[in-house]
Structure formats: structure tokens, C-alpha cells
Design an enzyme around this catalytic site. Structure first.
Site, PDB file in Angstrom:
ATOM      1  CE  LYS A 127       1.165  -6.078   0.622  1.00 62.91           C
ATOM      2  NZ  LYS A 127       1.681  -4.730   0.412  1.00 62.91           N
ATOM      3  CE  LYS A 210      -1.286  -6.737  -6.162  1.00 63.14           C
ATOM      4  NZ  LYS A 210      -0.538  -5.502  -6.301  1.00 63.14           N
ATOM      5  CE  LYS A 213       5.479  -0.655  -5.602  1.00 62.62           C
ATOM      6  NZ  LYS A 213       4.689  -0.634  -4.364  1.00 62.62           N
TER       7      LYS A 213
HETATM    8  P1  ATP Z   1       2.992  -4.526  -2.894  1.00 59.05           P
HETATM    9  O1  ATP Z   1       3.010  -5.838  -3.599  1.00 59.05           O
HETATM   10  O2  ATP Z   1       4.195  -4.269  -2.053  1.00 59.05           O
HETATM   11  O3  ATP Z   1       1.688  -4.237  -2.187  1.00 59.05           O
HETATM   12  P2  ATP Z   1       2.111  -3.078  -5.200  1.00 59.05           P
HETATM   13  O4  ATP Z   1       2.800  -3.314  -6.509  1.00 59.05           O
HETATM   14  O5  ATP Z   1       0.782  -3.687  -4.966  1.00 59.05           O
HETATM   15  O6  ATP Z   1       3.131  -3.449  -4.046  1.00 59.05           O
HETATM   16  P3  ATP Z   1       1.132  -0.639  -4.040  1.00 59.05           P
HETATM   17  O7  ATP Z   1       1.947   0.509  -3.585  1.00 59.05           O
HETATM   18  O8  ATP Z   1       0.497  -1.529  -3.009  1.00 59.05           O
HETATM   19  O9  ATP Z   1       2.028  -1.513  -5.025  1.00 59.05           O
HETATM   20  O10 ATP Z   1      -0.010  -0.118  -5.006  1.00 59.05           O
HETATM   21  C1  ATP Z   1       0.093   1.110  -5.713  1.00 59.05           C
HETATM   22  C2  ATP Z   1      -1.013   1.206  -6.736  1.00 59.05           C
HETATM   23  O11 ATP Z   1      -0.739   0.331  -7.833  1.00 59.05           O
HETATM   24  C3  ATP Z   1      -2.400   0.834  -6.214  1.00 59.05           C
HETATM   25  O12 ATP Z   1      -3.355   1.707  -6.792  1.00 59.05           O
HETATM   26  C4  ATP Z   1      -2.596  -0.551  -6.734  1.00 59.05           C
HETATM   27  O13 ATP Z   1      -3.973  -0.881  -6.894  1.00 59.05           O
HETATM   28  C5  ATP Z   1      -1.892  -0.461  -8.075  1.00 59.05           C
HETATM   29  N1  ATP Z   1      -1.448  -1.788  -8.502  1.00 59.05           N
HETATM   30  C6  ATP Z   1      -0.521  -2.559  -7.886  1.00 59.05           C
HETATM   31  N2  ATP Z   1      -0.357  -3.700  -8.549  1.00 59.05           N
HETATM   32  C7  ATP Z   1      -1.209  -3.656  -9.623  1.00 59.05           C
HETATM   33  C8  ATP Z   1      -1.500  -4.546 -10.704  1.00 59.05           C
HETATM   34  N3  ATP Z   1      -0.880  -5.721 -10.805  1.00 59.05           N
HETATM   35  N4  ATP Z   1      -2.419  -4.171 -11.631  1.00 59.05           N
HETATM   36  C9  ATP Z   1      -3.041  -2.976 -11.545  1.00 59.05           C
HETATM   37  N5  ATP Z   1      -2.815  -2.087 -10.551  1.00 59.05           N
HETATM   38  C10 ATP Z   1      -1.906  -2.416  -9.605  1.00 59.05           C
HETATM   39 MG    MG Z   2      -0.183  -3.491  -2.998  1.00 61.30          MG
END
Ligand code: ATP
Ligand code: MG
Length: 347
Positions: A127, A210, A213
Site C-alpha cells: 500500500k 487479489k 476494492k
Molecule cells: P483494500 O484493498 O482497501 O485493502 P479489501 O477488499 O482488501 O480492501 P479489507 O477491508 O482490507 O478489504 O478486508 C476485509 C476482509 O476481506 C479481510 O478479512 C480480507 O482478508 C478479506 N478479503 C479482502 N479481499 C479478499 C479476497 N480477494 N479474497 C478473499 N478475502 C478477501
Molecule cells: Mg485489504
């Protein structure tokens, strides 16, 4: 259902099993968040164990956020939790900033964790990018706040996606060092709970990245608020290879995009990858993709519709979160007080 076992931090000591997890209210929820986190939160709520689920708004500001967007995303995340099946009568649902004990304990952990530990966190490296000097101090210290989120409830189990395992490992290191330094057996050593076929949902455009968002490409992810046409279109356009699906999981080796779509199918259908392949092995993507689209629409559309309905009454959402925060503080307050006592704060 996940079998939850007690996790003694030292032989002979037992902690009451308790579940904590959180999601950042940044941007919209993705299919990755749903399969990797929220769907699992709902499963664990059904286990009869105490469950605490948080909108981690203070984590969100480790990168710049517009205040109005953050407020909206926080309420939308709460709507997502509720629409997916979290029940405020069974789980405490609240904002991190409404329970000040999280940040209070995080300060203590800032003084327990070592600079070297945090420097190794891959999320910080990803990040912060090339210009680390310009990253916020909060982005660097984020895992200490996450450790506090978990340990301020003495949580023993943390449902998360694969990408968060390193942060849970750090939480375990912090709990272990605190217990060791003060000669106590006060914090449990929590376990990550990453189970099922879709613990790491990948981008629809690139099977090595991955689904996230914060990916600039909207076509890379399915959002929980996407309508049926949008979901079908994104799946139709998802990157694949020219071969038919294999009949066994080993046939997905070296085929990251194919593996991802099969994992998503298995996650949504609550099946194993082997069971999915037993049904669809030999089919072309031109046949499998419409099956996957139909399944995704049938699972996600009712959630999206309920989220939209809930978002029409944000006062009700705010009320649920205030109530959840009150509940949470009855657990977090005494644990913080005891921590202060252990480390020598005069009360
Ligand atoms: P950012 O990219 O801003 O970090 P994010 O989509 O990773 O956003 P988080 O709030 O960091 O969202 O993560 C929330 C939860 O969703 C965590 O438990 C994370 O492991 C899970 N998660 C996020 N992306 C994935 C994915 N692609 N597959 C499975 N689990 C996910
Ligand atoms: Mg995340």
C-alpha cells in the site's frame, strides 16, 4: 460448520471462545470480501459463540478518505453485514471509532511491537508503494491497531481472507510478547480462521492479483451492489484460458484464472472444488461461465436488494451500531482496565 476449539495461550489456561473480525469501509464491498469474510462471519454467528463484527473506520483513514464518502461507506458496509445475515440480536455490530478502547489498547501495543516486525508486513509494502517516506504513520502502525481490535475482546478466533494471515501472526506475536514481558497469561493467542474454497478470490482480469476494492479496474471485481446484468457481464468477460475444465483439482495447477472461477463457484455453492469439478469437468468456459453467472446472481441479488432497502433508513443503521458499540464496550472496558493495571497505570 467450523469447529471452534479453545486456544490456551499456555498449557492449562483456557479462554472462552470469542470471535472478532472487521472490514474497512473504503469503497464498495467485493465478492472477495463476501466469500473471504462476511459469509464466514455469518457461519460463525450460527455457532453460538459470542461474535463481534466491526466497521474499521479508523483503519480506513490510514489512506486519504473524503469524510462524506467514508460516512456513506460505513453505513453501506453495515447494510452489507445485515443484508448478508448478521443479526444484531446475535452479534455486536459497531464502528471501531465508537469503542475508544481499541485505540487505547493500540497505544499500549505500539510500545510492545517492534519496528522490525512492522517493517516486514507485506500489506504496508504494497500500500505504501515506492514512496514509503510519504506513507502515513497510521498505515505503518495499522497492524498494532488490528491486534488491539482483536485482543481488546480476548478474541480467540478471527475469520479473515488469506491476505490477512500475516497480520494475525503479528497479533499472536504481540500477545505472546506482552504476556512474556509482564509475566502474565492475560491475552489469548488468537487463531485465524481461513476456510472454504474462496479464501483468496483473485481479480477477474489477472489471476495473479487479489480481487480488491481499491483496484482501479472496475472490471476486476464484482461488487455486492452490482445488478444482475453487471454481474453476468463481468463474468462473461473474465479472463480465462482456451482449455475445457479439468475433472480434478490438480488440473487447475498453472491455470490461475480457471482456478479462480472454480473457487468462486465452490464458495458461492458451499461445495468443495473437487465436487464442483466432478459436475463440470470437461465443460468449456462458454458453458461454465453462464452457470457461474446464474449462481452468482441468485446468491448476490437478494443481498444487494436488501442493502438498498436498508440504506433508505440510515437512522436505523446508526441506532443498531450505537447499540452494538454499547455492548462491545461492556467487554472491552474491563479488559483495557486490567491491561492498564498490569502495566502499572495508576487508576
Ligand atoms: P483494500 O484493498 O482497501 O485493502 P479489501 O477488499 O482488501 O480492501 P479489507 O477491508 O482490507 O478489504 O478486508 C476485509 C476482509 O476481506 C479481510 O478479512 C480480507 O482478508 C478479506 N478479503 C479482502 N479481499 C479478499 C479476497 N480477494 N479474497 C478473499 N478475502 C478477501
Ligand atoms: Mg485489504
Amino acid at each position: 460448520m467450523t469447529e471452534v476449539v479453545q486456544t490456551p495461550s499456555q498449557p492449562g489456561t483456557q479462554f472462552v471462545p470469542r470471535v472478532f473480525s472487521g472490514i474497512q469501509p473504503t469503497g464498495g464491498l467485493t465478492l472477495g470480501n463476501y466469500l473471504g469474510a462476511i459469509k464466514r462471519f455469518v457461519d460463525m454467528q450460527a455457532s453460538g459463540i459470542e461474535t463481534f463484527y466491526c466497521m474499521v473506520d479508523l483503519h480506513a483513514i490510514t489512506t486519504p478518505q473524503k469524510p462524506d464518502d467514508l460516512r456513506r461507506a460505513t453505513r453501506e458496509l453495515a447494510a452489507g453485514y445485515l443484508a448478508a445475515g448478521l443479526d444484531p440480536a446475535k452479534s455486536s455490530l459497531f464502528n471501531q471509532s465508537q469503542v475508544p478502547e481499541h485505540t487505547q489498547l493500540a497505544w499500549v501495543f505500539n510500545c510492545v511491537a517492534r519496528m522490525g516486525w512492522l517493517s516486514r508486513m507485506t500489506q504496508f509494502k504494497d500500500k505504501a508503494g515506492k514512496n514509503r517516506e510519504a506513507a502515513s504513520v497510521g498505515l505503518f502502525a495499522y497492524p498494532n491497531l488490528m491486534a488491539a481490535d482483536i485482543l481488546v475482546y480476548h478474541a480467540t478466533h478471527v475469520p479473515v481472507g488469506e491476505d490477512q494471515k500475516q497480520h494475525i501472526e503479528l497479533t499472536r506475536d504481540i500477545a505472546t510478547k506482552f504476556n512474556h514481558d509482564y509475566g502474565v497469561d492475560f491475552f489469548p493467542i488468537p487463531e485465524p480462521v481461513t476456510e472454504g474454497a474462496a479464501t483468496r478470490v483473485m481479480s477477474l482480469r489477472d489471476g495473479s492479483k487479489k480481487m480488491s476494492k481499491s483496484d482501479p479496474s472496475a472490471a476486476s471485481r464484482i461488487n455486492m451492489t452490482d445488478d444482475s446484468d453487471m454481474i453476468s457481464q463481468k463474468i462473461r468477460k473474465a479472463k480465462t484460458d482456451p482449455d475445457a475444465l479439468p475433472s480434478e483439482a490438480s488440473g487447475l495447477n498453472e491455470r490461475p484464472e480457471a482456478r479462480n472461477l472454480v473457487n468462486i463457484y465452490a464458495g458461492l455453492a458451499d461445495m468443495t472444488v473437487d465436487d464442483v469439478l466432478a459436475d463440470v469437468g470437461g465443460k468449456e468456459f462458454s458453458v461454465f461461465k453462464p452457470m457461474l453467472a446464474e449462481l452468482a446472481v441468485s446468491k448476490l441479488s437478494p443481498i444487494a436488494a436488501e442493502m438498498a432497502r436498508l440504506m433508505q433508513d440510515t437512522a436505523e443503521i446508526d441506532k443498531i451500531l450505537r447499540q452494538g458499540a454499547q455492548n462491545a464496550r461492556t467487554v472491552a472496558g474491563p479488559i483495557l482496565e486490567k491491561t492498564y493495571d498490569i502495566i502499572g497505570m495508576v487508576r
